[in-house]
Design an enzyme around this catalytic site. Structure first.
Site, PDB file in Angstrom:
ATOM      1  N   SER A 127       0.796  -1.241   0.000  1.00 39.90           N
ATOM      2  CA  SER A 127       0.000   0.000   0.000  1.00 39.90           C
ATOM      3  C   SER A 127       0.822   1.281   0.000  1.00 39.90           C
ATOM      4  O   SER A 127       0.276   2.361  -0.244  1.00 39.90           O
ATOM      5  CB  SER A 127      -0.961   0.013   1.198  1.00 39.90           C
ATOM      6  OG  SER A 127      -2.020  -0.880   0.994  1.00 39.90           O
ATOM      7  N   LYS A 178       0.471   3.351  -3.065  1.00 34.74           N
ATOM      8  CA  LYS A 178      -0.698   4.202  -3.297  1.00 34.74           C
ATOM      9  C   LYS A 178      -0.326   5.688  -3.328  1.00 34.74           C
ATOM     10  O   LYS A 178      -0.968   6.478  -4.027  1.00 34.74           O
ATOM     11  CB  LYS A 178      -1.742   3.955  -2.209  1.00 34.74           C
ATOM     12  CG  LYS A 178      -2.329   2.548  -2.221  1.00 34.74           C
ATOM     13  CD  LYS A 178      -3.167   2.269  -0.983  1.00 34.74           C
ATOM     14  CE  LYS A 178      -3.735   0.866  -0.998  1.00 34.74           C
ATOM     15  NZ  LYS A 178      -4.453   0.519   0.249  1.00 34.74           N
ATOM     16  N   TYR A 220      -2.993  -2.718 -10.418  1.00 38.57           N
ATOM     17  CA  TYR A 220      -2.955  -2.497  -8.976  1.00 38.57           C
ATOM     18  C   TYR A 220      -2.173  -3.606  -8.275  1.00 38.57           C
ATOM     19  O   TYR A 220      -1.321  -3.339  -7.414  1.00 38.57           O
ATOM     20  CB  TYR A 220      -4.379  -2.406  -8.427  1.00 38.57           C
ATOM     21  CG  TYR A 220      -4.439  -2.290  -6.919  1.00 38.57           C
ATOM     22  CD1 TYR A 220      -4.051  -1.122  -6.285  1.00 38.57           C
ATOM     23  CD2 TYR A 220      -4.873  -3.359  -6.137  1.00 38.57           C
ATOM     24  CE1 TYR A 220      -4.088  -1.006  -4.898  1.00 38.57           C
ATOM     25  CE2 TYR A 220      -4.917  -3.263  -4.754  1.00 38.57           C
ATOM     26  CZ  TYR A 220      -4.521  -2.091  -4.147  1.00 38.57           C
ATOM     27  OH  TYR A 220      -4.558  -1.979  -2.777  1.00 38.57           O
ATOM     28  N   TYR A 275      -3.876   3.347   7.899  1.00 37.25           N
ATOM     29  CA  TYR A 275      -5.155   2.639   7.962  1.00 37.25           C
ATOM     30  C   TYR A 275      -6.015   3.219   9.092  1.00 37.25           C
ATOM     31  O   TYR A 275      -6.000   4.428   9.316  1.00 37.25           O
ATOM     32  CB  TYR A 275      -4.936   1.131   8.121  1.00 37.25           C
ATOM     33  CG  TYR A 275      -4.057   0.523   7.073  1.00 37.25           C
ATOM     34  CD1 TYR A 275      -4.257   0.798   5.717  1.00 37.25           C
ATOM     35  CD2 TYR A 275      -3.000  -0.314   7.415  1.00 37.25           C
ATOM     36  CE1 TYR A 275      -3.447   0.233   4.741  1.00 37.25           C
ATOM     37  CE2 TYR A 275      -2.191  -0.886   6.447  1.00 37.25           C
ATOM     38  CZ  TYR A 275      -2.414  -0.604   5.115  1.00 37.25           C
ATOM     39  OH  TYR A 275      -1.612  -1.162   4.157  1.00 37.25           O
ATOM     40  N   VAL A 312       1.161  -3.866   3.989  1.00 38.13           N
ATOM     41  CA  VAL A 312       1.090  -5.154   4.687  1.00 38.13           C
ATOM     42  C   VAL A 312       2.305  -6.037   4.397  1.00 38.13           C
ATOM     43  O   VAL A 312       2.416  -7.129   4.955  1.00 38.13           O
ATOM     44  CB  VAL A 312      -0.222  -5.902   4.374  1.00 38.13           C
ATOM     45  CG1 VAL A 312      -1.416  -5.145   4.919  1.00 38.13           C
ATOM     46  CG2 VAL A 312      -0.366  -6.165   2.885  1.00 38.13           C
TER      47      VAL A 312
END
Length: 303
Positions: free
Chosen positions: A61, A64, A187, A239, A257
């Site tokens: 992530s 992103k 992705y 998160y 993660v």
């Protein structure tokens, strides 16, 4: 500096046992749970590392942030017609509010649904998009060998049913408009880019340097979009533990993660941490503690 970094790592190594390796992406469960490392890269170009800072892991992530910057350069603020700007308070892979809240769109670009939507808005064909993403990563890390971990990529692709469900729902409500499987594949690939702490510290230093590449003094991203990315990192980057992290650490950060955490001290430095053992929110359990002690010792909080 290296002595202090080593001490901070050892002070927080005990927390590793309180976490677990992720199992929903099977390949990630093969990571070394006991790995722990940190790397610091200043905007002036000074660098220090300690522990397992060359341990390879997939960026997950943290990617992103980078695809958000590329999409902003391509589309400007128009991307926020399809993706929101607010924290969710939910898990990163939750799809609950996609349908509950109207108009139906992902709350922000740091959750999975929002990141899939953002990646879909990068200009170009599937191949052109991927080439642009990986080339940009290689430029800002100064690492031309950066590439995909195929085992993790295939593992993500074969088990990404919740991401697939969110993507098809977003097509149904008009957020995604191209080939959904291509958007998903892109992705999964961006999340499977293999990096080290050194790489993500250099990405963070690029962001800390307001979008200017220190090696060439070239501006790659407008300062306005860098500010937006840092804001999302601060409000949504950890998160549904982002508020707690903001209080205890106070640095714009993004976790993944794979166990990585990328942190930006604006105008000063970038920090990369690896610790594959995760807490219940999906953040590196020892990595968060390392950053908490580092921030307090060097007074890094932006507040």
């Amino acid at each position: 500096m290296e002595v202090k970094l080593k001490r901070i790592l050892e002070n927080n190594r005990k927390y590793i046992e309180e976490g677990n390796l992720p199992s929903y992406i099977p390949e990630l469960s093969n990571a070394n749970k006991n790995a722990l490392g940190i790397y610091v890269s200043t905007v002036e170009g000074e660098e220090w590392g300690a522990g397992d800072y060359m341990y390879p892991f997939t960026i997950q992530s943290i990617s992103k942030v980078i695809t958000l910057l590329i999409a902003l350069e391509d589309n400007g603020m128009e991307i926020f017609q399809k993706v929101g700007m607010e924290p969710t308070g939910d898990a990163f892979n939750s799809m609950m509010k996609l349908e509950l809240v109207q108009p139906s769109k992902p709350f922000n670009p740091m959750i999975n649904a929002g990141a899939i939507a953002v990646t879909s808005m990068i200009h170009g064909s599937y191949k052109e998009k991927f080439d642009r993403i990986i080339s940009f990563f290689r430029a800002i890390t100064n690492n031309p060998k950066l590439g995909i971990n195929d085992r993790v990529y295939l593992s993500e692709k074969s088990t990404g049913d919740k991401n697939r469900a969110m993507a098809y729902y977003m097509r149904d409500v008009g957020i995604l408009q191209g080939d959904v499987e291509e958007d998903l594949d892109l992705y999964f690939k961006q999340c499977s880019i293999e990096v080290t702490c050194k790489d993500i510290a250099r990405i963070a230093a690029f962001i800390g340097n307001k979008g200017v590449l220190k090696e060439t003094n070239e501006r790659l991203i407008s300062e306005e979009y860098i500010k937006i990315a840092k804001t999302f990192m601060f409000t949504c980057g950890m998160y549904n533990a982002s508020g707690e992290f903001a209080i205890n650490v106070g640095i714009p950060s993004k976790s993944g993660v794979g166990g990585g955490i990328m942190s930006v001290v604006p105008s000063k430095m970038g920090i990369g941490v690896i610790g594959p053992s995760l807490d219940s929110k999906g953040n590196s359990i020892a990595g968060v503690k390392v950053l908490e002690e580092l921030s307090k010792e060097f007074n890094l909080s932006i507040f």
